[in-house]
Motif scaffolding. Structure first.
Motif, PDB file in Angstrom:
ATOM      1  N   PRO B 366       0.841  -1.196   0.000  1.00 30.23           N
ATOM      2  CA  PRO B 366       0.000   0.000   0.000  1.00 30.23           C
ATOM      3  C   PRO B 366       0.880   1.252   0.000  1.00 30.23           C
ATOM      4  O   PRO B 366       2.062   1.179   0.358  1.00 30.23           O
ATOM      5  N   PRO B 367       0.320   2.392  -0.384  1.00 25.56           N
ATOM      6  CA  PRO B 367       1.154   3.598  -0.475  1.00 25.56           C
ATOM      7  C   PRO B 367       1.764   3.955   0.878  1.00 25.56           C
ATOM      8  O   PRO B 367       1.076   3.887   1.894  1.00 25.56           O
ATOM      9  N   PRO B 368       3.026   4.308   0.897  1.00 27.34           N
ATOM     10  CA  PRO B 368       3.631   4.757   2.151  1.00 27.34           C
ATOM     11  C   PRO B 368       3.150   6.167   2.480  1.00 27.34           C
ATOM     12  O   PRO B 368       2.497   6.811   1.649  1.00 27.34           O
ATOM     13  N   PRO B 369       3.477   6.679   3.668  1.00 29.01           N
ATOM     14  CA  PRO B 369       3.063   8.030   4.024  1.00 29.01           C
ATOM     15  C   PRO B 369       3.498   9.035   2.955  1.00 29.01           C
ATOM     16  O   PRO B 369       4.596   8.926   2.413  1.00 29.01           O
ATOM     17  N   LEU B 370       2.619   9.988   2.643  1.00 28.41           N
ATOM     18  CA  LEU B 370       2.849  11.075   1.687  1.00 28.41           C
ATOM     19  C   LEU B 370       2.854  10.622   0.230  1.00 28.41           C
ATOM     20  O   LEU B 370       3.152  11.381  -0.665  1.00 28.41           O
ATOM     21  N   MET B 371       2.554   9.338   0.022  1.00 27.74           N
ATOM     22  CA  MET B 371       2.443   8.889  -1.368  1.00 27.74           C
ATOM     23  C   MET B 371       1.037   8.345  -1.574  1.00 27.74           C
ATOM     24  O   MET B 371       0.361   7.955  -0.620  1.00 27.74           O
ATOM     25  N   SER B 372       0.616   8.355  -2.833  1.00 29.83           N
ATOM     26  CA  SER B 372      -0.779   8.011  -3.071  1.00 29.83           C
ATOM     27  C   SER B 372      -0.967   6.741  -3.894  1.00 29.83           C
ATOM     28  O   SER B 372      -2.079   6.292  -4.080  1.00 29.83           O
ATOM     29  N   VAL B 373       0.136   6.177  -4.385  1.00 32.35           N
ATOM     30  CA  VAL B 373      -0.056   4.956  -5.184  1.00 32.35           C
ATOM     31  C   VAL B 373       0.670   3.782  -4.538  1.00 32.35           C
ATOM     32  O   VAL B 373       1.744   3.953  -3.952  1.00 32.35           O
ATOM     33  N   PRO B 374       0.050   2.604  -4.631  1.00 35.40           N
ATOM     34  CA  PRO B 374       0.734   1.413  -4.118  1.00 35.40           C
ATOM     35  C   PRO B 374       2.033   1.221  -4.893  1.00 35.40           C
ATOM     36  O   PRO B 374       2.154   1.674  -6.032  1.00 35.40           O
ATOM     37  N   PHE B 375       2.973   0.590  -4.292  1.00 33.19           N
ATOM     38  CA  PHE B 375       4.183   0.325  -5.069  1.00 33.19           C
ATOM     39  C   PHE B 375       4.635  -1.104  -4.904  1.00 33.19           C
ATOM     40  O   PHE B 375       4.364  -1.751  -3.896  1.00 33.19           O
ATOM     41  N   HIS B 376       5.297  -1.580  -5.947  1.00 36.75           N
ATOM     42  CA  HIS B 376       5.673  -2.985  -6.010  1.00 36.75           C
ATOM     43  C   HIS B 376       7.073  -3.166  -5.434  1.00 36.75           C
ATOM     44  O   HIS B 376       8.011  -2.488  -5.830  1.00 36.75           O
ATOM     45  N   VAL B 377       7.158  -4.092  -4.506  1.00 33.51           N
ATOM     46  CA  VAL B 377       8.461  -4.331  -3.865  1.00 33.51           C
ATOM     47  C   VAL B 377       9.033  -5.651  -4.352  1.00 33.51           C
ATOM     48  O   VAL B 377       8.393  -6.697  -4.275  1.00 33.51           O
ATOM     49  N   THR B 378      10.238  -5.581  -4.866  1.00 35.71           N
ATOM     50  CA  THR B 378      10.960  -6.793  -5.227  1.00 35.71           C
ATOM     51  C   THR B 378      11.892  -7.114  -4.060  1.00 35.71           C
ATOM     52  O   THR B 378      12.578  -6.226  -3.562  1.00 35.71           O
ATOM     53  N   PHE B 379      11.867  -8.359  -3.622  1.00 31.57           N
ATOM     54  CA  PHE B 379      12.719  -8.743  -2.484  1.00 31.57           C
ATOM     55  C   PHE B 379      14.168  -8.874  -2.969  1.00 31.57           C
ATOM     56  O   PHE B 379      14.434  -9.588  -3.928  1.00 31.57           O
ATOM     57  N   LEU B 380      15.049  -8.177  -2.305  1.00 30.74           N
ATOM     58  CA  LEU B 380      16.463  -8.199  -2.706  1.00 30.74           C
ATOM     59  C   LEU B 380      17.270  -8.931  -1.646  1.00 30.74           C
ATOM     60  O   LEU B 380      17.173  -8.598  -0.460  1.00 30.74           O
ATOM     61  N   ILE B 381      18.035  -9.915  -2.071  1.00 31.88           N
ATOM     62  CA  ILE B 381      18.850 -10.660  -1.096  1.00 31.88           C
ATOM     63  C   ILE B 381      19.824  -9.694  -0.435  1.00 31.88           C
ATOM     64  O   ILE B 381      20.581  -8.993  -1.115  1.00 31.88           O
ATOM     65  N   PRO B 382      19.792  -9.650   0.881  1.00 36.43           N
ATOM     66  CA  PRO B 382      20.634  -8.659   1.579  1.00 36.43           C
ATOM     67  C   PRO B 382      22.067  -9.143   1.751  1.00 36.43           C
ATOM     68  O   PRO B 382      22.510  -9.426   2.859  1.00 36.43           O
ATOM     69  N   TRP B 383      22.803  -9.221   0.648  1.00 38.82           N
ATOM     70  CA  TRP B 383      24.158  -9.796   0.701  1.00 38.82           C
ATOM     71  C   TRP B 383      25.013  -9.114   1.762  1.00 38.82           C
ATOM     72  O   TRP B 383      25.730  -9.785   2.505  1.00 38.82           O
ATOM     73  N   ALA B 384      24.923  -7.785   1.812  1.00 39.73           N
ATOM     74  CA  ALA B 384      25.787  -7.061   2.752  1.00 39.73           C
ATOM     75  C   ALA B 384      25.425  -7.375   4.197  1.00 39.73           C
ATOM     76  O   ALA B 384      26.279  -7.314   5.078  1.00 39.73           O
ATOM     77  N   ASN B 385      24.154  -7.726   4.425  1.00 35.77           N
ATOM     78  CA  ASN B 385      23.728  -7.986   5.804  1.00 35.77           C
ATOM     79  C   ASN B 385      23.888  -9.446   6.225  1.00 35.77           C
ATOM     80  O   ASN B 385      23.749  -9.771   7.399  1.00 35.77           O
ATOM     81  N   ILE B 386      24.153 -10.312   5.247  1.00 35.41           N
ATOM     82  CA  ILE B 386      24.203 -11.752   5.567  1.00 35.41           C
ATOM     83  C   ILE B 386      25.260 -12.068   6.637  1.00 35.41           C
ATOM     84  O   ILE B 386      24.953 -12.744   7.614  1.00 35.41           O
ATOM     85  N   PRO B 387      26.501 -11.567   6.491  1.00 36.06           N
ATOM     86  CA  PRO B 387      27.494 -11.885   7.539  1.00 36.06           C
ATOM     87  C   PRO B 387      27.050 -11.384   8.924  1.00 36.06           C
ATOM     88  O   PRO B 387      27.233 -12.092   9.911  1.00 36.06           O
ATOM     89  N   VAL B 388      26.443 -10.194   8.944  1.00 38.56           N
ATOM     90  CA  VAL B 388      25.997  -9.643  10.241  1.00 38.56           C
ATOM     91  C   VAL B 388      24.865 -10.497  10.805  1.00 38.56           C
ATOM     92  O   VAL B 388      24.858 -10.845  11.998  1.00 38.56           O
ATOM     93  N   THR B 389      23.911 -10.859   9.922  1.00 38.66           N
ATOM     94  CA  THR B 389      22.794 -11.700  10.360  1.00 38.66           C
ATOM     95  C   THR B 389      23.323 -13.032  10.885  1.00 38.66           C
ATOM     96  O   THR B 389      22.902 -13.518  11.929  1.00 38.66           O
ATOM     97  N   LEU B 390      24.266 -13.609  10.131  1.00 38.81           N
ATOM     98  CA  LEU B 390      24.840 -14.900  10.542  1.00 38.81           C
ATOM     99  C   LEU B 390      25.505 -14.764  11.909  1.00 38.81           C
ATOM    100  O   LEU B 390      25.253 -15.559  12.819  1.00 38.81           O
ATOM    101  N   ALA B 391      26.336 -13.736  12.039  1.00 40.52           N
ATOM    102  CA  ALA B 391      27.057 -13.547  13.311  1.00 40.52           C
ATOM    103  C   ALA B 391      26.071 -13.305  14.454  1.00 40.52           C
ATOM    104  O   ALA B 391      26.205 -13.893  15.543  1.00 40.52           O
ATOM    105  N   LEU B 392      25.070 -12.480  14.181  1.00 41.53           N
ATOM    106  CA  LEU B 392      24.078 -12.154  15.228  1.00 41.53           C
ATOM    107  C   LEU B 392      23.340 -13.422  15.672  1.00 41.53           C
ATOM    108  O   LEU B 392      23.182 -13.683  16.872  1.00 41.53           O
ATOM    109  N   CYS B 393      22.910 -14.211  14.686  1.00 41.43           N
ATOM    110  CA  CYS B 393      22.126 -15.402  15.017  1.00 41.43           C
ATOM    111  C   CYS B 393      22.983 -16.456  15.710  1.00 41.43           C
ATOM    112  O   CYS B 393      22.524 -17.107  16.642  1.00 41.43           O
ATOM    113  N   VAL B 394      24.225 -16.601  15.238  1.00 39.08           N
ATOM    114  CA  VAL B 394      25.110 -17.569  15.910  1.00 39.08           C
ATOM    115  C   VAL B 394      25.325 -17.114  17.354  1.00 39.08           C
ATOM    116  O   VAL B 394      25.289 -17.922  18.287  1.00 39.08           O
TER     117      VAL B 394
END
Lengths: 226, 421
Positions: B366-394
């Motif tokens: 749905p439209p975010p604040p101050l915008m009036s049209v829905p927008f399409h989100v493509t899921f992007l693999i968070p490569w940069a966050n993977i090591p941090v996520t891995l370390a955090l979860c471990v």
């Protein structure tokens, strides 16, 4: 023979709910180096508690314990663990092997624990101990793959491999059939003769009592008869 | 020599403990599987959430840039602060020269356009509505500001000189249809009133509520005539490269060197709502993550503790034969770390599979604040966050083993020995 243990007026009181129960009641006892002493007494007489106190697993609530001329009554947990690690071998009624380790690894465990041997030394010593209890063919077997007698032999090898000054055994033949029990007894006697290790064993087994040099009878937490 | 020998023996002991820990994990496969499921589900959820945030950020960023802002805007110092008091005091007139310098000294431009901003009335069908007018270089803007969608009729670039392109909501308020006539009434630079009869060629939709409800575009050259000004107060530009930040330093230098009264603003400085919106999304996801981690930690501790309780007799034996408390704790901690590492790796893999499989087509938000049209989100693999996520979860899942390890290390030996059957 000099004394390895001197227990003077030792008492141990447990709380069962809010009721104090005296498991040991002013017990005085000496154990000499190299002797084979059997501890006998009816259920609830304090045998297991005495073994635990002598094995430095439990601290008494009263009296003093001297081990190798050192007062260990109020020794730290770390020191008691070190003493158990280096000087005392345990043989339990239920064998108490570590199930994820093979027979050989169970024996190696006792040596790795001391953190003073190289890998080769650990392996060679453990293998020798396994051989001495006649289990070389079963060295790589896990406890679940061994019979009761074989497990107890592994436990003996684990106790002996570090060449302890005393072996404390709690009903070591209780879970074994008579033939296997006789084999275990022979083994203990042979090792005792060869290594001159002090053996302190709680038992109801007459065969063990017959083999012992000294029989200590305990009743109501006190030495009843020697 | 002695020292290194001890260290070696200690390493051997730890290796032995590690080996035992690994075998303990295999010992109760059902229990290990439950723990791995808890860890991997949490990690997969975190990876998917992060990919969602990255997708939202990327899409939202693109939308903001291509709806109205470009990568950078050049104005004179003080324009944004004083524009309402002195709307025509900040005109910049040498667009061509500046563009040439930027392209030569900074980097290749995808577009460079002047924008005149003015306020006035739009009148049609006996209705007058105040709005913000933009004098734009329609061909340039159309190439880059792709989010300015034609809702009805045609783009300003396709219309003649006297065309107006109106926000679709504003058009609704004025009841305008393509082909209708509309009059723009403004105050000129000299303070006199001026009017221009225009033909509404189409309506646009940017998705930005403020623009769609209250703005209209006319050709820049007509805005110059209407307002009796030369040049424009805003130059918008966009680079060919999507990584516009790498040009920022050089751009600032070239612009300042060209004219010290000019300043450069990055689109994020202009669209403050972007950071607010992203902060809002990220905070929500942060709360989700915390909840997930708490639930996973409780599950792991519970399952782990159950397994350890069953092995209490074994720990009693280990302690009795001379294993120090810390060695017991280390062994259990090894198990916990092994389990959490394995679970986290499975979770990352699962998360990627979900992103590339189930969510490959993205989702419409749905439209975010101050915008009036829905927008399409493509899921992007968070490569940069993977090591941090891995370390955090471990760390978190491994840390979940600390309490059980501490408890097992402090058991009463006699009591524990009593558990051996």
């Amino acid at each position: 023979m000099s004394e390895i243990y001197q227990l003077a007026n030792v008492s141990k009181t447990y709380m069962v709910g809010k009721v104090p129960v005296d498991a040991l009641n002013g017990l005085t006892l000496s154990i000499r180096k190299g002797e084979f002493a059997a501890l006998q007494g009816p259920s609830g007489s304090g045998k297991s508690t005495l073994l635990n106190v002598v094995g430095l697993i439990e601290k008494p609530t009263g009296g003093t314990i001297r081990f190798r001329d050192q007062d260990v009554t109020n020794a730290s947990e770390g020191l008691l663990t070190d003493l158990r690690q280096e000087c005392i071998g345990f043989i339990f009624q239920s064998f108490n092997l570590i199930p994820v380790l093979s027979a050989l690894e169970n024996v190696e465990y006792a040596l790795y624990l001391e953190q003073k041997f190289s890998r080769q030394e650990v392996h060679a010593r453990a293998m020798k101990a396994i051989q001495s209890v006649g289990l070389e063919r079963f060295a790589m077997h896990r406890p679940a793959e061994l019979s009761g007698g074989q497990r107890q032999r592994v436990a003996i090898a684990r106790a002996l491999v570090k060449e302890p000054q005393i072996i404390i055994a709690d009903e070591p033949t209780a879970n074994l059939d008579s033939k296997t029990a006789a084999q275990i007894l022979d083994l203990m006697k042979r090792l005792k003769d060869e290594l001159h290790t002090t053996i302190f064993v709680a038992t109801h087994d007459k065969a063990i009592a017959d083999m012992a040099e000294r029989i200590i009878k305990i009743k109501d937490g006190k030495i009843d008869e020697e | 020599m002695n020292k290194s020998y001890t260290v070696n023996a200690r390493i051997l002991w730890w290796r032995f403990l590690l080996m035992a820990s690994g075998r303990n994990l295999k010992r109760s496969l059902r229990r290990t599987a439950i723990s791995l499921l808890a860890i991997s589900s949490a990690v997969a959820a975190m990876v998917v959430f992060q990919s969602f945030v990255n997708g939202v950020k990327s899409t939202f960023r693109h939308n903001v840039i291509t709806s109205n802002y470009g990568h950078y805007q050049i104005t004179r110092h003080g324009f944004r602060k004083n524009e309402s008091d002195e709307p025509f005091a900040y005109q910049i007139t040498d667009a061509a020269k500046l563009r040439e310098r930027i392209e030569k000294e900074v980097g290749p431009l995808s577009f460079f356009a002047q924008r005149q901003i003015f306020y006035g009335l739009l009148n049609s069908n006996d209705r007058s509505v105040g709005g913000v007018g933009f004098g734009i270089e329609a061909d340039e803007e159309r190439r880059f500001l792709t989010l300015v969608q034609v809702e009805e009729g045609k783009h300003l670039a396709e219309g003649g000189d006297l065309s107006v392109f109106v926000g679709y909501k504003l058009a609704e308020r004025l009841r305008l249809k393509p082909g209708d006539n509309v009059t723009a009434l403004v105050t000129t630079k000299t303070g006199s009133m001026n009017a221009l009869d225009l033909e509404m060629v189409g309506t646009f939709k940017t998705g930005i509520t403020q623009l769609d409800e209250g703005s209209y575009f006319i050709h820049h050259r007509m805005a110059e005539q209407l307002l009796k000004v030369e040049g424009a107060p805003i130059f918008m530009l966009g680079f060919n490269d999507d990584d516009e930040l790498k040009y920022q330093k050089k751009l600032n230098k070239v612009v300042a060197d060209h004219d010290s009264t000019l300043e450069v603003a990055h689109w994020r400085q202009l669209a403050e709502f972007f950071d607010n919106t992203m902060g809002w999304v990220e905070n929500q996801v942060f709360v989700f993550r915390i909840i997930i981690l708490i639930i996973a930690t409780i599950s792991i501790v519970t399952v782990f503790m159950m397994g350890l309780m069953e092995r209490m007799g074994e720990f009693g034996t280990m302690r009795a034969i001379g294993t120090h408390r810390q060695s017991i704790a280390i062994m259990i901690f090894f198990e916990s770390i092994l389990q959490s590492t394995l679970g986290s790796l499975i979770g990352i893999g699962t998360g990627m599979l979900i992103i590339k499989g189930l969510l490959a087509k993205g989702i419409t938000m749905p439209p975010p604040p101050l915008m009036s049209v829905p927008f399409h989100v493509t899921f992007l693999i968070p490569w940069a966050n993977i090591p941090v996520t891995l370390a955090l979860c471990v760390l978190v899942a491994g840390g979940a083993g600390v309490l059980p390890a501490w408890r097992m290390a402090r058991i009463r030996i006699v009591e524990a020995l009593g558990r051996n059957v």
